[in-house]
Design an enzyme around this catalytic site. Structure first.
Site, PDB file in Angstrom:
ATOM      1  N   GLU A 165      -4.561   4.786   0.633  1.00 27.10           N
ATOM      2  CA  GLU A 165      -5.029   3.558  -0.005  1.00 27.10           C
ATOM      3  C   GLU A 165      -6.425   3.712  -0.600  1.00 27.10           C
ATOM      4  OE1 GLU A 165      -5.929  -1.121   1.159  1.00 27.10           O
ATOM      5  OE2 GLU A 165      -4.997   0.212   2.628  1.00 27.10           O
TER       6      GLU A 165
ATOM      7  N   ASP B 197     -12.009   0.138   7.265  1.00 27.69           N
ATOM      8  CA  ASP B 197     -10.631   0.105   6.766  1.00 27.69           C
ATOM      9  C   ASP B 197     -10.269   1.408   6.076  1.00 27.69           C
ATOM     10  OD1 ASP B 197      -8.119  -0.799   6.178  1.00 27.69           O
ATOM     11  OD2 ASP B 197      -8.745  -2.246   4.661  1.00 27.69           O
TER      12      ASP B 197
ATOM     13  N   ARG C  70       0.831  -1.207   0.000  1.00 31.68           N
ATOM     14  CA  ARG C  70       0.000   0.000   0.000  1.00 31.68           C
ATOM     15  C   ARG C  70       0.869   1.263   0.000  1.00 31.68           C
ATOM     16  NH1 ARG C  70      -3.938  -2.856  -2.024  1.00 31.68           N
ATOM     17  NH2 ARG C  70      -4.841  -4.361  -0.576  1.00 31.68           N
TER      18      ARG C  70
ATOM     19  N   LYS D  32      -7.828   1.056  14.618  1.00 33.39           N
ATOM     20  CA  LYS D  32      -8.099   1.897  13.453  1.00 33.39           C
ATOM     21  C   LYS D  32      -9.198   2.900  13.802  1.00 33.39           C
ATOM     22  CE  LYS D  32      -6.600  -1.069   9.675  1.00 33.39           C
ATOM     23  NZ  LYS D  32      -6.927  -1.597   8.331  1.00 33.39           N
TER      24      LYS D  32
ATOM     25  N   GLU E  14      -6.471 -11.467   8.997  1.00 29.54           N
ATOM     26  CA  GLU E  14      -6.185 -11.650   7.581  1.00 29.54           C
ATOM     27  C   GLU E  14      -5.116 -12.719   7.349  1.00 29.54           C
ATOM     28  OE1 GLU E  14      -7.449  -7.279   5.885  1.00 29.54           O
ATOM     29  OE2 GLU E  14      -5.312  -7.614   6.288  1.00 29.54           O
TER      30      GLU E  14
ATOM     31  N   GLU F  82     -14.583  12.763  -1.425  1.00 36.43           N
ATOM     32  CA  GLU F  82     -15.774  12.062  -0.939  1.00 36.43           C
ATOM     33  C   GLU F  82     -16.940  12.244  -1.900  1.00 36.43           C
ATOM     34  OE1 GLU F  82     -18.430  11.759   3.166  1.00 36.43           O
ATOM     35  OE2 GLU F  82     -17.321  13.595   2.733  1.00 36.43           O
TER      36      GLU F  82
END
Length: 651
Positions: free
Chosen positions: A374, A346, A142, A341, A267, A483
Site C-alpha cells: 500500500e 500504518d 488495498r 501492526k 476507523e 525509501e
C-alpha cells in the site's frame, strides 16, 4: 496446474524427488496430499513409489517426530536414505516441501538428524477481499493484483482451481491459515457468518488438503446486523448466547475452522466502546464462544482517533495503540490474540517497532505486516520487504537481554498481496514478498537474503548465474531504494490521500487522520519526546526510551519520526538534514534507473511474458521515482531556501 503460474513450485523443482524411489508411510488426508505430490513427481520424472525394499526417500508419520509438535518434522540422511519423520500429516507435508527446497542436496552425502519446527503457532494471510465490489475500495481493498481469488459478483467463485493452487504455494512456504474476507466487514461480508457460511465452507474444503485453516473477519455488531438484537453489548447474556449459536453453526460445517479476525472501534467500525465496554470485554466475548472448539479471535490493535484536530499538536496517532491496549495487559482470554501492526502508524516504508509489542508481557500477540504494498509502491515498484520485516522481528523491545519481537509473538500475520492476476501478485517480483513472509513466519530469525536465494532457486530452477545475480541486483536493496526516493528519515506518508499512490507532501498535513510532518521554514519532523513533545518516546522500555528521546542518540533513519529539527541539523552520517533529503532522492532515482537497466539485460533468460510485465512496470517505477524526487526536493528547497550543495536541478 494448466494455465496457472506455478510461482515457486514449477514442475522442475520436483525433479530431484521425482527421479527417486520413495516410500510414504502413514494415513490421513494430509498424508494423502503428500502421497499425491510424490506420485505426480515420480510420474513426471521417472521415479517410483515403493511399498518395501530399497528406497532413496522415506516420508513417514511415526512417533519419531518432534514431541508434541503438530507441524514439526525431523530429517536425516544415512546409509543412502533420506528419512523425514513427523508425528502428524501436517508435519509430514512441511517435511515434503523441505525436501523440495533442498533439491539434490537432500540426496547427497549424509547429514545428522535435525528437528524442524515453526517458531510461531499461526502464520496467517489476511485477505482484504470483498464479496460484493465496494464502490470505493473495489473487489479487494488495498489490492494491487486484480480481483479476488475467492469472490466474484457477490458470491463465491464457481471454479476453485486457483484456490487449490494457492493453498499449495502457501503450504510450501510455511503458511497455515487464511482469513478469506476484508476486516472492514460490509453488509454482504457480514452474512458469511450465518446464512452464507456454506460459501466459506466451500473455500475451506479447497484449502484443507494443504493444511490451511480458514478464518473469517466478522463485524462486532453481528448480533444486531444479523441477529435482530437491539444490542451487541458484550456483557449481555443474550449477546453471548447469540455468538455461541453463531459459532456452533460455523463449526457444524467447518469442523477445523480457525477463528475470527475483528477490527472494532477503529476507523468507524463498530465495537464495544458503544456500550461503555473495553477491548478486553469485546475480545473475550468472542473468545468465549470459540473456546469450546479450539478457535481463536485475532483482535486488531489498530485503534486511533481518525477525526482528530490537526491544530492539536498534543494528539498523536502513534500513541494510540499503546494507550488503548497496554493498560489491558493480562485481561485477555488465552485464545484471544492481540494483532498489532509492526509499527505505530500504518505500514510506512520506515517506522519504529510498535511499543505495544514490548508492553504486552501477559497477552498473546500477533505481529501484523503488510505484504500488499500500500505504501511501498503498490506492486508497481520493486520493493522486497524481507530486510524490513527481519529488522522488526529481530528487534528487542526490552533491550538486549529481552526477547525479540519474533521470539515472543505467538502468531505472524500479513495482509495478502495476491489476487486473480495471472502472476498472482501483479508484479511478478512481488511474489518474493509472499514467499519471504511465509519463511520468516516459520523462523523469524532466518537470514532474509538466504530466503531470497530459496525463492530465486525455486521460482527459476537451473537459473544461470547471470539471472540469479540480476535478480539479486534488483531485489536486494530495493526497499532502501524506495525509501530513498520517498518520505525521508522516518517522517512517513507524504502520499496522495485516499489511494496512497505517488507523492503529495502535504496530502495529510491538515487531515483528521492525523499524519503530520510539521515542515515550516525552519525545520521538519514531529516532536514525540517526553520532554517537549507528545510523549510517545516514553512508551518504550529502556534503553529505547532514552535512545529515541535524545536527538543526538536517535538513529538517523527515524530522526524525523521522533524529533522536529532544523534543516541544518547535522545527522550522525555527517550530512545536514536538507542535504540528506537532496542526496537520497537523487540516489534513489539513479538506483531505480540502474535496476531497470539490469532487468532489460535479463531478456531471454525467462518466459517472455514475465520479463515483459516487469519491464513495463520498471518504466512506471522510474517515472514515479522521478516524480517523488522532484516534488520532495522542490518542496523542501522552497521551505528551507537552502540550495543543493552539488548544484543539481531542484525546481
Amino acid at each position: 496446474m494448466n494455465g496457472i503460474d506455478p510461482g515457486w513450485l514449477p514442475p522442475e523443482v520436483f525433479r530431484p524427488l521425482g527421479t527417486r524411489r520413495v516410500l510414504v508411510r502413514g494415513s490421513g488426508p494430509l498424508v494423502d496430499t503428500v502421497r499425491r505430490e510424490v506420485s505426480d513427481a515420480c510420474a513426471r520424472f521417472g521415479g517410483q513409489i515403493v511399498h518395501d525394499g530399497p528406497r532413496d526417500l522415506l516420508l513417514e508419520t511415526a512417533d519419531g517426530g518432534p514431541a508434541g509438535e503438530e507441524e514439526g518434522f525431523t530429517v536425516v540422511r544415512e546409509d543412502g536414505t533420506t528419512t523425514v519423520t513427523a508425528s502428524t500429516g501436517h508435519g509430514l507435508l512441511h517435511g515434503l516441501f523441505e525436501v523440495v527446497r533442498l533439491g539434490e542436496a537432500a540426496f547427497s552425502g549424509a547429514f545428522p538428524r535435525e528437528a524442524r519446527r515453526p517458531a510461531t503457532a499461526l502464520r496467517m494471510l489476511d485477505h482484504w477481499d470483498n464479496v460484493a465490489v465496494h464502490p470505493v475500495m473495489g473487489q479487494v481493498e488495498r489490492g494491487y493484483a486484480g480481483g479476488s481469488l475467492f469472490w466474484r459478483d457477490g458470491r463465491a467463485r464457481e471454479d476453485f482451481a486457483r484456490v487449490r493452487a494457492y493453498a499449495r504455494l502457501l503450504a510450501a512456504c510455511g503458511i497455515n491459515a487464511v482469513c478469506v474476507n476484508n476486516v472492514n466487514v460490509h453488509e454482504a461480508e457480514a452474512r458469511l457468518l450465518t446464512d452464507r457460511i456454506g460459501d466459506v465452507a466451500a473455500i475451506a474444503a479447497e484449502l484443507r488438503p494443504y493444511g490451511i485453516r480458514t478464518h473469517l473477519a466478522v463485524t462486532f455488531a453481528a448480533p444486531v446486523v444479523l441477529g435482530g438484537l437491539s444490542t451487541a453489548d458484550p456483557l449481555r447474556q443474550e449477546v453471548r448466547e447469540w455468538w455461541a449459536g453463531a459459532v456452533r453453526g460455523v463449526y457444524a460445517v467447518i469442523p477445523d475452522f480457525g477463528g475470527f479476525v475483528v477490527k472494532a472501534d477503529s476507523e468507524g467500525r463498530p465495537g464495544p466502546f458503544a456500550y461503555g465496554r473495553g477491548h478486553a470485554d469485546g475480545a473475550n466475548l468472542l473468545a468465549g464462544a470459540l473456546a469450546p472448539y479450539g478457535g481463536t479471535v485475532h483482535w486488531r490493535a489498530f485503534v486511533y482517533d481518525h477525526r482528530q484536530d490537526w491544530r492539536d499538536r498534543g494528539t498523536d496517532r502513534a500513541r494510540a495503540a499503546y494507550d488503548h491496549f497496554a493498560p489491558l495487559d493480562g485481561e485477555f482470554a488465552d485464545n484471544a490474540v492481540l494483532q498489532v501492526k509492526h509499527g505505530p502508524m500504518d505500514f510506512q516504508v520506515r517506522e519504529p517497532v510498535s511499543p505495544v509489542l514490548g508492553a504486552l508481557t501477559r497477552t498473546r500477540t500477533a505481529v501484523e505486516v503488510q505484504a500488499t504494498q500500500e505504501y511501498t509502491g503498490q506492486q508497481r515498484h520493486v520493493c522486497w520487504l524481507g530486510p524490513m520485516w527481519s529488522e522488526v522481528l529481530r528487534f528487542r523491545p526490552r533491550g538486549e537481554d529481552g526477547p525479540s519481537v519474533g521470539g515472543s509473538a505467538r502468531d505472524l500475520v500479513a495482509v495478502s498481496n495476491v489476487g486473480d492476476d495471472p502472476f498472482w501478485t501483479g508484479h511478478p517480483l512481488a511474489q518474493a514478498n509472499l514467499y519471504t513472509f511465509g519463511r520468516l513466519a516459520w523462523r523469524p530469525d532466518a537470514d532474509p537474503y538466504r530466503v531470497l536465494d530459496e525463492w530465486i532457486g525455486l521460482t527459476f530452477p537451473s537459473a544461470p548465474r547471470r539471472l540469479a545475480d540480476g535478480l539479486h541486483a534488483v531485489l536486494d536493496g530495493s526497499w532502501r531504494t524506495y525509501e530513498k526516493y520517498t518520505a525521508p528519515l522516518g517522517v512517513g506518508f507524504m502520499v496522495q490521500p485516499g489511494h496512497h499512490y505517488g507523492p503529495n507532501v502535504d496530502g495529510y498535513e491538515y487531515s483528521p487522520w492525523g499524519t503530520y510532518h510539521f515542515a515550516d521554514r525552519d525545520g521538519v519532523g514531529v516532536d514525540r519526546s517526553a520532554a517537549t513533545g507528545t510523549g510517545y518516546a516514553a512508551q518504550y522500555a529502556a534503553p529505547w526510551a532514552e535512545v529515541y528521546e535524545s536527538v543526538a542518540r536517535c538513529p538517523d533513519e527515524l530522526l524525523l519520526f521522533f524529533h522536529h529539527v532544523p534543516y541544518g541539523h547535522v545527522l550522525r552520517s555527517g550530512k545536514t538534514v536538507i542535504q540528506h533529503i537532496y542526496d537520497t532522492h537523487f540516489e534513489g532515482v539513479e538506483e531505480a534507473e540502474e535496476a531497470r537497466r539490469v532487468w532489460a539485460g535479463l531478456a531471454g533468460l525467462m518466459a517472455p511474458a514475465r520479463h515483459r510485465r516487469v519491464a513495463e512496470l520498471f518504466e512506471e517505477q522510474v517515472r514515479g521515482a522521478r516524480e517523488w524526487r522532484d516534488q520532495i526536493n522542490s518542496y523542501f528547497f522552497r521551505k528551507s531556501g537552502v540550495p543543493d550543495e552539488r548544484g543539481r536541478t531542484v525546481y
